[in-house]
Design an enzyme around this catalytic site. Structure first.
Site, PDB file in Angstrom:
ATOM      1  N   LEU A   1      -5.225  -6.781  -2.040  1.00 35.18           N
ATOM      2  CA  LEU A   1      -5.314  -7.613  -0.837  1.00 35.18           C
ATOM      3  C   LEU A   1      -6.266  -8.788  -0.989  1.00 35.18           C
ATOM      4  CD1 LEU A   1      -5.524  -4.731   1.804  1.00 35.18           C
ATOM      5  CD2 LEU A   1      -3.625  -6.334   1.535  1.00 35.18           C
TER       6      LEU A   1
ATOM      7  N   ARG B   1      -2.164  -0.263  -6.301  1.00 35.87           N
ATOM      8  CA  ARG B   1      -3.280  -0.911  -6.996  1.00 35.87           C
ATOM      9  C   ARG B   1      -3.412  -0.490  -8.452  1.00 35.87           C
ATOM     10  NH1 ARG B   1      -8.544  -1.479  -3.380  1.00 35.87           N
ATOM     11  NH2 ARG B   1      -8.122   0.607  -2.568  1.00 35.87           N
TER      12      ARG B   1
ATOM     13  N   GLY C   1       0.829  -1.221   0.000  1.00 34.18           N
ATOM     14  CA  GLY C   1       0.000   0.000   0.000  1.00 34.18           C
ATOM     15  C   GLY C   1       0.850   1.253   0.000  1.00 34.18           C
TER      16      GLY C   1
ATOM     17  N   ALA D   1      -0.877  -1.778   3.940  1.00 34.89           N
ATOM     18  CA  ALA D   1      -2.133  -1.656   3.173  1.00 34.89           C
ATOM     19  C   ALA D   1      -3.305  -2.205   3.972  1.00 34.89           C
ATOM     20  CB  ALA D   1      -2.010  -2.423   1.857  1.00 34.89           C
TER      21      ALA D   1
ATOM     22  N   LYS E   1      -9.369  -3.731  12.161  1.00 34.33           N
ATOM     23  CA  LYS E   1      -7.953  -3.705  12.564  1.00 34.33           C
ATOM     24  C   LYS E   1      -7.697  -4.733  13.671  1.00 34.33           C
ATOM     25  CE  LYS E   1      -5.219  -1.461  11.092  1.00 34.33           C
ATOM     26  NZ  LYS E   1      -4.414  -1.822   9.902  1.00 34.33           N
TER      27      LYS E   1
ATOM     28  N   MET F   1      -3.812   8.320  16.427  1.00 34.81           N
ATOM     29  CA  MET F   1      -4.279   9.149  15.303  1.00 34.81           C
ATOM     30  C   MET F   1      -3.063   9.768  14.608  1.00 34.81           C
ATOM     31  SD  MET F   1      -7.760   9.486  15.800  1.00 34.81           S
ATOM     32  CE  MET F   1      -8.311  11.106  15.497  1.00 34.81           C
TER      33      MET F   1
END
Ligand code: NAP
Length: 349
Positions: free
Chosen positions: A62, A36, A11, A82, A159, A186
């Site tokens: 993926l 991609r 990614g 990614a 996640k 964050m």
């Protein structure tokens, strides 16, 4: 452990992975980035210093079995970054969980087939540690998010499941490579590409009149350049192991606004009404039902709660030091102005 083989970054077009790619190139490594679209779609990557000589971009998705076999072949290190980072998606299973979890298995299978891979550095998240701050608690690497689901904070769920799958894969298959996980909070900071990252967008929204008032919200921030360094330190440091919570500092929305005002950004539509007291929080929770699903849920879970993270493991074991979050926020804002995500201050009436 250093390497003269290419480092695979999945990614590479993403906010964080582009910085990992830049940092690796800057330190003299060769990079094989997965993307991609065709390589010419990523001029910001191809223009990085060292890219001409040492960056190769290969296509992989993926959700395609075996898609990463060639990408990881001959690499000592794979940084798996990614994963979709989006909120308010239509179909959480298909849009978030499948690419995160199936993608994790796909990459690890490819690493196993490769015979060259020695370590996978996996970009997880605070989301796999908690989706709900607790006022009396400081979160550490020992904590796991047990609350998220497809209906509650599905990004956080994706996640959590992806990181669990990664650790489970290691237990099940006993591969020759080891796994080191980075759990950033964050992530903010300047972007290498024109797109606006989901986290920087929060700051953009705060400055664009999206928030009705100053809420009792606080965030744990880390700069994207420190997150990139964390990944490379996890690669270079032989004894790195387990999870690393990657968090610089917490900041309350009130302090964030004070910083923006004192830094010359007071012409933007910053929230003015103070809704950070108990009554304001009740009002915000009621109003949250008018917001898109995940945004509303986020407000209901986070308003009135303070997020605290312990960053001592990453500082102690990897020697990472963090840039001050105040600096990072100001640079983020200036960068969003540069990319046109926010108007120039001089053009605000
Ligand atoms: P981002 O800019 O949206 O990057 C996501 C990357 O994943 C992009 O390169 C994207 O490719 C790729 N991707 C998404 N779906 C894919 C698929 N089906 N197949 C192949 N590639 C796919 O987000 P980011 O902020 O850099 O996040 C990167 C990682 O860090 C994610 O794992 C995220 O969960 C984690 N993280 C982010 C934060 C944060 O605050 N930003 C905090 C903690 C952890 P395209 O460019 O083609 O879409």
């Amino acid at each position: 452990m250093k390497t003269n083989k290419p480092v695979c970054v999945t990614g590479a077009s993403g906010f964080i992975a582009a910085h990992i790619t830049r940092e690796l190139l800057e330190r003299g490594y060769s990079v094989r980035g997965t993307v991609r679209k065709s390589p010419e779609s990523y001029p910001f990557l191809l223009a990085l210093p060292g890219a001409k000589e040492r960056l190769e971009l290969v296509k992989a998705d993926l959700l395609t079995a075996g898609a990463y076999d060639l990408a990881v072949e001959g690499c000592d290190f794979v940084m798996h970054t990614a994963s979709p980072y989006k909120i308010n998606v239509k179909n959480p299973q298909a849009d978030l969980v499948d690419p995160a979890v199936i993608g994790t298995t796909t990459i690890l299978e490819s690493c196993m087939k490769s015979k060259s891979v020695k370590r996978v550095i996996f970009t997880s998240s605070i989301a796999a540690i908690t989706d709900e701050p607790e006022n009396a608690k400081v979160f550490t690497e020992k904590d796991w998010n047990t609350m998220s689901s497809l209906d509650r904070q599905p990004y956080q769920y994706s996640k959590t499941l992806a990181e669990l799958e990664a650790w489970d894969f290691i237990m099940r298959k006993r591969p020759k490579f080891d796994l080191v996980v980075i759990n950033p909070v964050m992530v903010i900071g300047p972007s290498l590409s024109p797109s606006l990252n989901t986290t920087n967008q929060i700051i953009r929204d705060i400055m664009s009149g999206v928030y009705p008032g100053i809420m009792d919200l606080n965030w744990s921030f880390v700069d994207v350049r420190d997150v990139a360094k964390a990944h490379i330190l996890a690669m270079e440091n032989d004894s790195a192991s387990g999870r690393y919570l990657c968090s610089a500092e917490e900041m309350h929305m009130r302090d964030l606004l004070a910083l923006l005002k004192s830094s010359g950004f007071n012409r933007y539509s910053l929230p003015k009404i103070d809704l950070s007291g108990a009554a304001g929080s009740l009002l915000m929770k009621a109003l949250s039902f008018t917001q898109p699903r995940d945004t509303g849920m986020y407000i209901r879970i986070n308003v009135g709660r303070t997020m605290r993270c312990n960053n001592s493991k990453i500082k102690r074991e990897l020697g990472l030091s963090f840039m001050p979050v105040k600096e990072s926020i100001i640079e983020t804002v200036k960068d969003m102005v540069k990319w046109g995500h926010l108007p120039q201050p001089s053009r605000i009436g």
